[in-house]
Design a protein around this motif. Structure first.
Motif, short mmCIF file in Angstrom:
data_model
loop_
_atom_site.label_atom_id
_atom_site.label_comp_id
_atom_site.label_asym_id
_atom_site.label_seq_id
_atom_site.Cartn_x
_atom_site.Cartn_y
_atom_site.Cartn_z
N HIS A 9 3.36 61.97 6.93
CA HIS A 9 2.58 61.61 8.13
C HIS A 9 2.79 60.14 8.48
O HIS A 9 3.00 59.79 9.65
N ILE A 10 2.74 59.29 7.46
CA ILE A 10 2.89 57.85 7.70
C ILE A 10 4.30 57.53 8.17
O ILE A 10 4.50 56.72 9.09
N ALA A 13 4.61 58.49 11.75
CA ALA A 13 3.91 57.52 12.59
C ALA A 13 4.72 56.23 12.72
O ALA A 13 4.80 55.63 13.80
N LEU A 14 5.35 55.80 11.62
CA LEU A 14 6.18 54.59 11.67
C LEU A 14 7.39 54.79 12.59
O LEU A 14 7.75 53.90 13.36
N CYS A 16 7.58 56.80 15.16
CA CYS A 16 7.08 56.78 16.54
C CYS A 16 6.72 55.37 16.98
O CYS A 16 6.95 54.98 18.13
N ALA A 17 6.15 54.59 16.06
CA ALA A 17 5.76 53.22 16.39
C ALA A 17 6.99 52.37 16.70
O ALA A 17 7.00 51.57 17.66
N LEU A 33 -1.26 55.93 17.09
CA LEU A 33 -0.39 56.38 16.02
C LEU A 33 -0.94 56.07 14.63
O LEU A 33 -0.84 56.89 13.71
N PHE A 34 -1.54 54.89 14.48
CA PHE A 34 -2.02 54.51 13.15
C PHE A 34 -3.48 54.88 12.92
O PHE A 34 -3.93 54.92 11.77
N SER A 35 -4.20 55.21 13.98
CA SER A 35 -5.56 55.71 13.80
C SER A 35 -5.56 57.20 13.49
O SER A 35 -6.39 57.69 12.72
N PRO A 37 -2.54 59.40 12.36
CA PRO A 37 -1.10 59.46 12.06
C PRO A 37 -0.43 60.77 12.44
O PRO A 37 0.61 60.76 13.09
N LEU A 38 -1.01 61.91 12.06
CA LEU A 38 -0.34 63.18 12.34
C LEU A 38 -0.51 63.59 13.80
O LEU A 38 0.47 63.82 14.51
N SER A 41 1.12 61.17 16.23
CA SER A 41 2.59 61.28 16.23
C SER A 41 3.05 62.50 17.00
O SER A 41 4.02 62.44 17.77
#
Length: 247
Positions: A9-10, A13-14, A16-17, A33-35, A37-38, A41
């Motif tokens: 998941h992380i 998210a990374l 996508c970020a 994205l970081f609030s 993650p799944l 994303s």
């Protein structure tokens, strides 16, 4: 195992970020994205990444081609009505694209330029559409300005169409040495029928049969294996190539 899932998941998210930062997306995407993650994303992938992917563009082209075959003027009529009733930037972009597909490049260029004066001034898809509209309406210098700015900002954005439009714009400005170099680069990098066809069209117009003949042979060999859908998707450039060959 839960830790493995959390790690994926992380990482997603990374990814996508990084894409959001590099493509100039709004910063609120980073918060999402970081609030979440799944979920964040997945939303980002479907809203931002997939609509600009090669697969998605191919599907959109197929749907548009089928629609034009059944009712050539439908999309333009509906786009005009939508913009007249609700003159939003999104509806103006749709109208610009419909005008361009219908062959009214001059009007399309005006609509795209209007879009670029608003909140979507930095939107790369709109600038690419504007470049195509300017080129098709005989304003190669303006087209080249847009294409150069796209390359300066994001060299990897829609590399093949940007390269081919750049080559065509240079050719229209009689900058043949630069145009040839761009056509050669596109043909070698992408190896697509569209790249070969655009290069062949240019070579035929210059009377350069030594360059044109091998390209035409490649195109004929590949085109003989096309199915009906592939033939339909490539029809715009193939129509121009047939006209060049007849001339």
């Amino acid at each position: 195992m839960p830790f493995v899932g959390l790690g994926i998941h992380i990482l997603l998210a990374l990814f996508c970020a990084v894409h959001a930062v590099r493509s100039g997306q709004q910063l609120f995407w980073l918060f999402i994205l970081f609030s979440f993650p799944l979920l964040g994303s997945l939303v980002y992938l479907f809203v931002i990444v997939l609509p600009h992917s090669r697969v998605e563009r191919g599907a959109v082209r197929a749907v548009r081609a089928a629609g034009r075959a059944m009712d050539p003027g439908r999309e333009l009529r509906e786009a005009r009505v939508a913009f007249d009733e609700t003159p939003t930037a999104q509806n103006q972009m749709r109208l610009a694209a419909a005008l361009l597909d219908a062959g009214d490049a001059a009007q399309a260029a005006e609509q795209y330029q209007s879009c670029l004066r608003g909140p979507f001034a930095k939107d790369l898809e709109i600038r690419l559409g504007a470049a195509r509209a300017f080129l098709e309406s005989g304003q190669a210098a303006q087209a080249l300005n847009h294409l150069s700015s796209i390359r300066e900002e994001r060299p990897d954005f829609r590399a093949e169409p940007v390269s081919l439009l750049t080559a065509r714009a240079l050719a229209a400005m009689d900058r043949d040495v630069e145009a040839r170099a761009e056509f050669v680069s596109a043909s070698e990098r992408f190896g697509s029928v569209e790249a070969w066809a655009e290069y062949a069209i240019w070579a035929i117009a210059r009377g350069d049969t030594a360059t044109a003949q091998p390209l035409l042979a490649q195109i004929d060999k590949v085109g003989a294996k096309w199915n009906a859908l592939t033939r339909q998707l490539n029809e715009p450039v193939m129509r121009r190539l047939r006209a060049a060959r007849k001339a």
